[in-house]
Design a protein around this motif. Structure first.
Motif, PDB file in Angstrom:
ATOM      1  N   LEU A  58      -0.816  -0.177  -8.555  1.00 48.27           N
ATOM      2  CA  LEU A  58      -1.508  -1.333  -9.110  1.00 48.27           C
ATOM      3  C   LEU A  58      -1.003  -2.639  -8.531  1.00 48.27           C
ATOM      4  O   LEU A  58      -1.496  -3.713  -8.897  1.00 48.27           O
ATOM      5  CB  LEU A  58      -1.362  -1.344 -10.634  1.00 48.27           C
ATOM      6  CG  LEU A  58      -1.836  -0.076 -11.353  1.00 48.27           C
ATOM      7  CD1 LEU A  58      -1.653  -0.219 -12.853  1.00 48.27           C
ATOM      8  CD2 LEU A  58      -3.285   0.237 -11.019  1.00 48.27           C
ATOM      9  N   ASN A  59      -0.035  -2.568  -7.621  1.00 48.10           N
ATOM     10  CA  ASN A  59       0.521  -3.761  -6.988  1.00 48.10           C
ATOM     11  C   ASN A  59      -0.290  -4.140  -5.753  1.00 48.10           C
ATOM     12  O   ASN A  59      -0.847  -3.287  -5.072  1.00 48.10           O
ATOM     13  CB  ASN A  59       1.977  -3.521  -6.593  1.00 48.10           C
ATOM     14  CG  ASN A  59       2.856  -3.227  -7.790  1.00 48.10           C
ATOM     15  OD1 ASN A  59       2.656  -3.776  -8.864  1.00 48.10           O
ATOM     16  ND2 ASN A  59       3.828  -2.338  -7.608  1.00 48.10           N
ATOM     17  N   TYR A  60      -0.276  -5.425  -5.442  1.00 45.12           N
ATOM     18  CA  TYR A  60      -0.975  -5.911  -4.250  1.00 45.12           C
ATOM     19  C   TYR A  60      -0.099  -5.777  -3.010  1.00 45.12           C
ATOM     20  O   TYR A  60      -0.607  -5.740  -1.891  1.00 45.12           O
ATOM     21  CB  TYR A  60      -1.405  -7.365  -4.453  1.00 45.12           C
ATOM     22  CG  TYR A  60      -2.209  -7.563  -5.715  1.00 45.12           C
ATOM     23  CD1 TYR A  60      -3.567  -7.261  -5.753  1.00 45.12           C
ATOM     24  CD2 TYR A  60      -1.605  -8.009  -6.888  1.00 45.12           C
ATOM     25  CE1 TYR A  60      -4.306  -7.411  -6.913  1.00 45.12           C
ATOM     26  CE2 TYR A  60      -2.329  -8.166  -8.055  1.00 45.12           C
ATOM     27  CZ  TYR A  60      -3.681  -7.867  -8.070  1.00 45.12           C
ATOM     28  OH  TYR A  60      -4.404  -8.009  -9.225  1.00 45.12           O
ATOM     29  N   ASP A  61       1.200  -5.715  -3.195  1.00 46.98           N
ATOM     30  CA  ASP A  61       2.102  -5.516  -2.068  1.00 46.98           C
ATOM     31  C   ASP A  61       2.059  -4.057  -1.623  1.00 46.98           C
ATOM     32  O   ASP A  61       1.518  -3.191  -2.309  1.00 46.98           O
ATOM     33  CB  ASP A  61       3.534  -5.933  -2.440  1.00 46.98           C
ATOM     34  CG  ASP A  61       4.105  -5.074  -3.569  1.00 46.98           C
ATOM     35  OD1 ASP A  61       4.455  -3.911  -3.302  1.00 46.98           O
ATOM     36  OD2 ASP A  61       4.179  -5.553  -4.715  1.00 46.98           O
ATOM     37  N   THR A  62       2.621  -3.803  -0.453  1.00 45.03           N
ATOM     38  CA  THR A  62       2.645  -2.440   0.093  1.00 45.03           C
ATOM     39  C   THR A  62       4.061  -1.868   0.130  1.00 45.03           C
ATOM     40  O   THR A  62       4.357  -0.956   0.896  1.00 45.03           O
ATOM     41  CB  THR A  62       2.056  -2.424   1.518  1.00 45.03           C
ATOM     42  OG1 THR A  62       2.804  -3.329   2.348  1.00 45.03           O
ATOM     43  CG2 THR A  62       0.596  -2.830   1.515  1.00 45.03           C
ATOM     44  N   VAL A  63       4.937  -2.392  -0.701  1.00 45.11           N
ATOM     45  CA  VAL A  63       6.348  -1.995  -0.673  1.00 45.11           C
ATOM     46  C   VAL A  63       6.504  -0.502  -0.931  1.00 45.11           C
ATOM     47  O   VAL A  63       7.259   0.187  -0.229  1.00 45.11           O
ATOM     48  CB  VAL A  63       7.154  -2.826  -1.695  1.00 45.11           C
ATOM     49  CG1 VAL A  63       8.586  -2.300  -1.801  1.00 45.11           C
ATOM     50  CG2 VAL A  63       7.168  -4.296  -1.301  1.00 45.11           C
ATOM     51  N   PHE A  64       5.801   0.033  -1.929  1.00 47.01           N
ATOM     52  CA  PHE A  64       5.998   1.450  -2.230  1.00 47.01           C
ATOM     53  C   PHE A  64       5.426   2.335  -1.139  1.00 47.01           C
ATOM     54  O   PHE A  64       6.030   3.359  -0.787  1.00 47.01           O
ATOM     55  CB  PHE A  64       5.394   1.817  -3.581  1.00 47.01           C
ATOM     56  CG  PHE A  64       5.729   3.230  -3.987  1.00 47.01           C
ATOM     57  CD1 PHE A  64       7.027   3.565  -4.342  1.00 47.01           C
ATOM     58  CD2 PHE A  64       4.771   4.226  -3.977  1.00 47.01           C
ATOM     59  CE1 PHE A  64       7.363   4.872  -4.690  1.00 47.01           C
ATOM     60  CE2 PHE A  64       5.093   5.528  -4.316  1.00 47.01           C
ATOM     61  CZ  PHE A  64       6.389   5.858  -4.677  1.00 47.01           C
ATOM     62  N   GLU A  65       4.276   1.985  -0.584  1.00 44.15           N
ATOM     63  CA  GLU A  65       3.727   2.788   0.508  1.00 44.15           C
ATOM     64  C   GLU A  65       4.674   2.813   1.702  1.00 44.15           C
ATOM     65  O   GLU A  65       4.840   3.841   2.365  1.00 44.15           O
ATOM     66  CB  GLU A  65       2.368   2.259   0.957  1.00 44.15           C
ATOM     67  CG  GLU A  65       1.286   2.358  -0.093  1.00 44.15           C
ATOM     68  CD  GLU A  65       0.948   1.016  -0.668  1.00 44.15           C
ATOM     69  OE1 GLU A  65       1.669   0.581  -1.597  1.00 44.15           O
ATOM     70  OE2 GLU A  65      -0.017   0.388  -0.211  1.00 44.15           O
ATOM     71  N   MET A  66       5.320   1.672   1.976  1.00 45.78           N
ATOM     72  CA  MET A  66       6.294   1.628   3.059  1.00 45.78           C
ATOM     73  C   MET A  66       7.452   2.577   2.776  1.00 45.78           C
ATOM     74  O   MET A  66       7.961   3.245   3.684  1.00 45.78           O
ATOM     75  CB  MET A  66       6.793   0.194   3.248  1.00 45.78           C
ATOM     76  CG  MET A  66       5.741  -0.755   3.823  1.00 45.78           C
ATOM     77  SD  MET A  66       6.225  -2.497   3.702  1.00 45.78           S
ATOM     78  CE  MET A  66       7.763  -2.502   4.615  1.00 45.78           C
ATOM     79  N   ALA A  67       7.860   2.647   1.522  1.00 46.34           N
ATOM     80  CA  ALA A  67       8.963   3.538   1.154  1.00 46.34           C
ATOM     81  C   ALA A  67       8.558   5.003   1.316  1.00 46.34           C
ATOM     82  O   ALA A  67       9.352   5.828   1.782  1.00 46.34           O
ATOM     83  CB  ALA A  67       9.396   3.262  -0.282  1.00 46.34           C
ATOM     84  N   VAL A  68       7.332   5.340   0.935  1.00 48.00           N
ATOM     85  CA  VAL A  68       6.852   6.715   1.087  1.00 48.00           C
ATOM     86  C   VAL A  68       6.856   7.107   2.564  1.00 48.00           C
ATOM     87  O   VAL A  68       7.312   8.193   2.936  1.00 48.00           O
ATOM     88  CB  VAL A  68       5.440   6.882   0.487  1.00 48.00           C
ATOM     89  CG1 VAL A  68       4.917   8.296   0.746  1.00 48.00           C
ATOM     90  CG2 VAL A  68       5.455   6.596  -1.010  1.00 48.00           C
ATOM     91  N   SER A  69       6.366   6.205   3.394  1.00 48.25           N
ATOM     92  CA  SER A  69       6.360   6.470   4.837  1.00 48.25           C
ATOM     93  C   SER A  69       7.777   6.613   5.370  1.00 48.25           C
ATOM     94  O   SER A  69       8.057   7.486   6.200  1.00 48.25           O
ATOM     95  CB  SER A  69       5.621   5.356   5.570  1.00 48.25           C
ATOM     96  OG  SER A  69       4.256   5.314   5.200  1.00 48.25           O
ATOM     97  N   ALA A  70       8.680   5.748   4.901  1.00 50.98           N
ATOM     98  CA  ALA A  70      10.068   5.806   5.358  1.00 50.98           C
ATOM     99  C   ALA A  70      10.742   7.112   4.941  1.00 50.98           C
ATOM    100  O   ALA A  70      11.686   7.564   5.600  1.00 50.98           O
ATOM    101  CB  ALA A  70      10.853   4.611   4.806  1.00 50.98           C
ATOM    102  N   ALA A  71      10.258   7.716   3.859  1.00 50.93           N
ATOM    103  CA  ALA A  71      10.809   8.994   3.398  1.00 50.93           C
ATOM    104  C   ALA A  71      10.246  10.170   4.180  1.00 50.93           C
ATOM    105  O   ALA A  71      10.555  11.327   3.873  1.00 50.93           O
ATOM    106  CB  ALA A  71      10.529   9.169   1.908  1.00 50.93           C
ATOM    107  N   GLY A  72       9.423   9.877   5.187  1.00 54.11           N
ATOM    108  CA  GLY A  72       8.888  10.938   6.037  1.00 54.11           C
ATOM    109  C   GLY A  72       7.625  11.583   5.506  1.00 54.11           C
ATOM    110  O   GLY A  72       7.210  12.645   6.000  1.00 54.11           O
ATOM    111  N   LYS A  73       6.992  10.952   4.516  1.00 61.13           N
ATOM    112  CA  LYS A  73       5.763  11.505   3.951  1.00 61.13           C
ATOM    113  C   LYS A  73       4.560  10.759   4.546  1.00 61.13           C
ATOM    114  O   LYS A  73       4.565   9.531   4.644  1.00 61.13           O
ATOM    115  CB  LYS A  73       5.755  11.342   2.428  1.00 61.13           C
ATOM    116  CG  LYS A  73       7.023  11.816   1.711  1.00 61.13           C
ATOM    117  CD  LYS A  73       7.180  13.322   1.763  1.00 61.13           C
ATOM    118  CE  LYS A  73       8.479  13.777   1.119  1.00 61.13           C
ATOM    119  NZ  LYS A  73       8.485  13.673  -0.333  1.00 61.13           N
ATOM    120  N   SER A  74       3.540  11.501   4.918  1.00 66.33           N
ATOM    121  CA  SER A  74       2.319  10.859   5.406  1.00 66.33           C
ATOM    122  C   SER A  74       1.467  10.432   4.222  1.00 66.33           C
ATOM    123  O   SER A  74       1.457  11.089   3.170  1.00 66.33           O
ATOM    124  CB  SER A  74       1.531  11.820   6.306  1.00 66.33           C
ATOM    125  OG  SER A  74       1.135  12.973   5.580  1.00 66.33           O
TER     126      SER A  74
END
Length: 319
Positions: free
Chosen positions: A149-165
């Motif tokens: 629900l956030n406008y930032d992409t901080v969590f998506e960046m974290a998911v990617s950094a964890a090696g998840k597509s």
């Protein structure tokens, strides 16, 4: 599959664990104007809004924004009420036809992007490790759903950094962690001429509209008091794409619940119907009580992220 709903409290947690402690915070509903409008005045909406609240500004001798900040701090007004007013009056300023677009661009997207860069980006280094999101991402698998629900992409960046597509809804891909952002995102562009929209990579979020047909205003559903997804085609399309998903676990992280958010609450109830476990991670126990009132199912409450992570088998030394 799991459904993880991510709210403003999650980004604030990430700032505490991974940010630069620069003092630039991400906003909550309760302090939105104080945080977001330090360098901005929401003209031409602010003075008419104050007048609608019975605030006399012409003879006060004080700045209009200062008056709004006083109302916000006292709880007499908040940003949801303000954006509701702006939405209904967005076409009322003939001398400022781009008022609504400018409000969302300069009073919303630009501060959010600035906060992301200020907190999490280091010149010559790149994006800082996102500790909170990476820890949570460890429990996400392909086919899981994240409603951010956030406008930032901080969590998506974290998911990617964890090696998840990841893939953004409405594109369903059970090979990825699926991300739904019904309220919009700083990496979302809308082509109003072609009636289409697209998400960029989480790390790419420009502050300028690339072409005359791309709109930032159309990509954001601001925190209105009585917002309805039916009034926003993109939000409706994204939410509709979740209807085929039936999680057996639903987790709310950093979410503030309100009874007035009817469409969002309907989504929560739909996810909860098939979930064997429903968890709320929030320092305020009231959030868990509100969640129970909305979904009508037993709630497991964790006051902080560490206790929830420990409950999932992550040792304290790893946190």
């Amino acid at each position: 599959m799991k459904a993880l709903i991510v709210g403003a409290g999650a980004t604030r947690e990430e700032s505490l664990r991974s940010g630069t402690s620069s003092g630039f915070e991400f906003p909550l509903v309760s302090n939105f104007a104080e945080v977001m409008w330090r360098e901005y005045r929401p003209h031409p909406f602010l003075r008419p809004f104050l007048s609608s609240k019975g605030v006399i500004v012409e003879d006060s001798g004080r700045d209009d924004l200062q008056r709004f900040l006083e109302l916000e701090k006292s709880g007499q007004a908040n940003v949801e009420q303000f954006f509701e007013f702006c939405w209904h009056n967005r076409n009322q300023f003939n001398d400022h036809p781009s008022a609504w677009h400018d409000l969302l661009h300069f009073g919303f997207l630009l501060p959010i992007t600035t906060a992301m860069i200020t907190q999490f980006f280091e010149n010559g280094v790149g994006w800082r490790p996102l500790r909170a999101g990476t820890l949570v991402s460890a429990f996400l698998d392909a086919g899981d759903l994240v409603i951010n629900l956030n406008y930032d992409t901080v969590f998506e960046m974290a998911v990617s950094a964890a090696g998840k597509s990841i893939s953004y809804l409405p594109n369903l891909s059970l090979k990825d962690v699926m991300v739904a952002k019904p309220h919009g995102s700083v990496n979302l562009l809308v082509n109003e001429k072609e009636h289409s929209f697209r998400f960029g990579e989480p790390e790419i979020h420009g502050t300028a509209v690339p072409t005359s047909d791309d709109s930032l205003a159309a990509s954001i559903l601001p925190p209105r008091l009585n917002k309805q997804y039916s009034e926003h085609p993109i939000a409706r399309t994204i939410i509709e794409a979740t209807r085929s998903l039936t999680p057996n676990e639903t987790i709310f992280w950093g979410i503030g619940f309100t009874q007035s958010d009817l469409d969002l609450n309907s989504l929560y109830r739909r996810l909860a119907i098939t979930s064997d476990f429903i968890t709320v991670i929030n320092p305020d126990k009231t959030a868990a009580e509100l969640a129970f009132a909305i979904v009508g199912r037993p709630i497991m409450h964790f006051a902080n992220l560490d206790t929830w992570l420990a409950s999932r088998g992550l040792k304290t030394s790893q946190i």
